[in-house]
Write an enzyme that holds these catalytic residues in place. Structure first.
Site, short mmCIF file in Angstrom:
data_model
loop_
_atom_site.label_atom_id
_atom_site.label_comp_id
_atom_site.label_asym_id
_atom_site.label_seq_id
_atom_site.Cartn_x
_atom_site.Cartn_y
_atom_site.Cartn_z
N ASP A 53 0.87 -1.18 0.00
CA ASP A 53 0.00 0.00 0.00
C ASP A 53 0.90 1.23 0.00
OD1 ASP A 53 -2.33 1.65 0.39
OD2 ASP A 53 -1.80 1.83 2.50
N SER A 54 0.28 2.39 -0.14
CA SER A 54 1.06 3.63 -0.07
C SER A 54 1.56 3.89 1.35
CB SER A 54 0.18 4.80 -0.52
OG SER A 54 -1.01 4.83 0.24
N CYS A 82 -4.30 -1.31 -1.90
CA CYS A 82 -4.48 0.14 -2.04
C CYS A 82 -5.46 0.34 -3.18
CB CYS A 82 -3.13 0.78 -2.37
SG CYS A 82 -3.22 2.53 -2.79
N GLU A 90 -4.65 9.25 9.54
CA GLU A 90 -3.21 9.25 9.85
C GLU A 90 -2.93 10.02 11.14
OE1 GLU A 90 -0.41 8.35 7.57
OE2 GLU A 90 -1.74 7.31 6.20
N CYS A 100 -11.38 3.03 -0.03
CA CYS A 100 -10.03 3.50 0.29
C CYS A 100 -9.61 2.75 1.54
CB CYS A 100 -10.05 5.01 0.55
SG CYS A 100 -8.49 5.63 1.22
N HIS A 108 -8.05 3.42 4.14
CA HIS A 108 -8.17 4.05 5.46
C HIS A 108 -9.61 4.08 5.98
CE1 HIS A 108 -4.20 5.42 4.40
NE2 HIS A 108 -4.06 6.11 5.52
N1 DGL Z 1 -4.09 3.67 0.16
C1 DGL Z 1 -4.77 4.72 -0.55
C2 DGL Z 1 -6.04 4.14 -1.20
O1 DGL Z 1 -6.57 3.14 -0.77
C3 DGL Z 1 -5.12 5.89 0.34
C4 DGL Z 1 -3.93 6.68 0.81
C5 DGL Z 1 -3.23 7.41 -0.30
O2 DGL Z 1 -3.81 8.30 -0.95
O3 DGL Z 1 -2.07 7.09 -0.52
O4 DGL Z 1 -6.51 4.68 -2.15
#
Ligand code: DGL
Length: 272
Positions: free
Chosen positions: A11-12, A74, A153, A185, A187
């Site tokens: 993931d990011s 992600c 976050e 998403c 999060h």
């Molecule tokens: N992990 C990203 C997503 O699910 C969210 C966080 C980001 O923008 O990096 O889209």
């Protein structure tokens, strides 16, 4: 392919831990190598080309860890990069979007589905595309919620600021009379109770993280690639890597995963 090899999850940043958490719950015997691209997040506001480049680098890194399959945990990277990287990979690669879209299409009674996600995911139109392929007359209403990621976050999971922002974002969808909402998403499952309260009991919330873990379980089973529970573990069952701020990641991971998170290692992902 070694069936006892770990599954790569990336993931990011920390968000994909919601997917790792579901994998741990649904397939506890599997080993995981997790990578969070904490130096380069957010992905949600970056271009498709950039996300494909990042995803390729991360997959090259995960392959050095001998993973047997990869989960793109992600939504933004799944939206932009899954198709390209899957075509290039010699191991199975799954994203989070197909499973979430499929579940939402099955769940809806009135054919009106909401999707919330980053600007990248909503702008890509991928959820609408996948859902319409499954059911052409479905109505899909997307809404990007860019402030949700920083709120999570910052740990503001139950806070009046989060309530206020969520209420503004979700009011648009409430006016669309949706009966199903995809938390598109990584999060957003962490804001589930706020979203549940604001949307009301009549709206089914779909968490693609959960569905993706089930899809992974089926995939491993169908290819006879599930880990043999009795096989000895060499090293840690769950390994964590990031591109920056390893300690912060460890604290976050320890808060949302069951079990102990001992350490997170930092790597230079640009080198891959
Ligand atoms: N992990 C990203 C997503 O699910 C969210 C966080 C980001 O923008 O990096 O889209």
């Amino acid at each position: 392919m070694d069936r006892n090899a770990p599954v790569g999850v990336f993931d990011s940043g920390v968000g994909g831990l919601t997917v790792a958490r579901e994998i741990i719950r649904q397939i506890p015997e599997e080993r995981i190598v997790y990578f969070g691209d904490t130096a380069r997040l957010p992905y949600g506001s970056k271009s498709k080309d950039t996300i494909i480049r990042y995803s390729r680098q991360i997959i090259r890194f995960l392959k050095t860890m001998d993973v047997k399959a990869i989960v793109i945990a992600c939504n933004t990277a799944s939206a932009y990069a899954l198709e390209s990287v899957r075509a290039e990979a010699d191991i199975p690669v799954i994203g989070v979007i197909n499973a979430g879209a499929r579940t939402a299409v099955h769940a809806t009674q009135n054919g009106r589905i909401g999707v919330i996600g980053t600007e990248g995911t909503i702008g890509s139109g991928i959820y609408t595309e996948v859902m319409r392929k499954l059911k052409p007359d479905i109505e899909v209403f997307g809404k990007s919620c860019p402030l949700f990621v920083p709120l999570v976050e910052e740990g503001l999971l139950h806070d009046s600021v989060t309530d206020e922002i969520a209420s503004r974002y979700l009011s648009v969808l409430k006016g669309r009379y949706i009966d199903t909402l995809v938390l598109g998403c990584t999060h957003y499952p962490l804001l589930r109770s706020t979203i549940r309260r604001l949307m009301g009991e009549g709206v089914t919330l779909v968490n693609p993280a959960y569905e993706t873990a089930l899809e992974l379980r089926e995939l491993l089973k169908s290819r006879n690639m599930g880990r043999d529970e009795t096989a000895p573990l060499s090293g840690e069952k769950y390994q964590f890597f990031v591109s920056d701020l390893a300690e912060k990641f460890t604290d976050f991971a320890a808060a949302i995963l069951p079990g102990e998170v001992k350490e997170t290692r930092q790597i230079s992902v640009e080198e891959y």
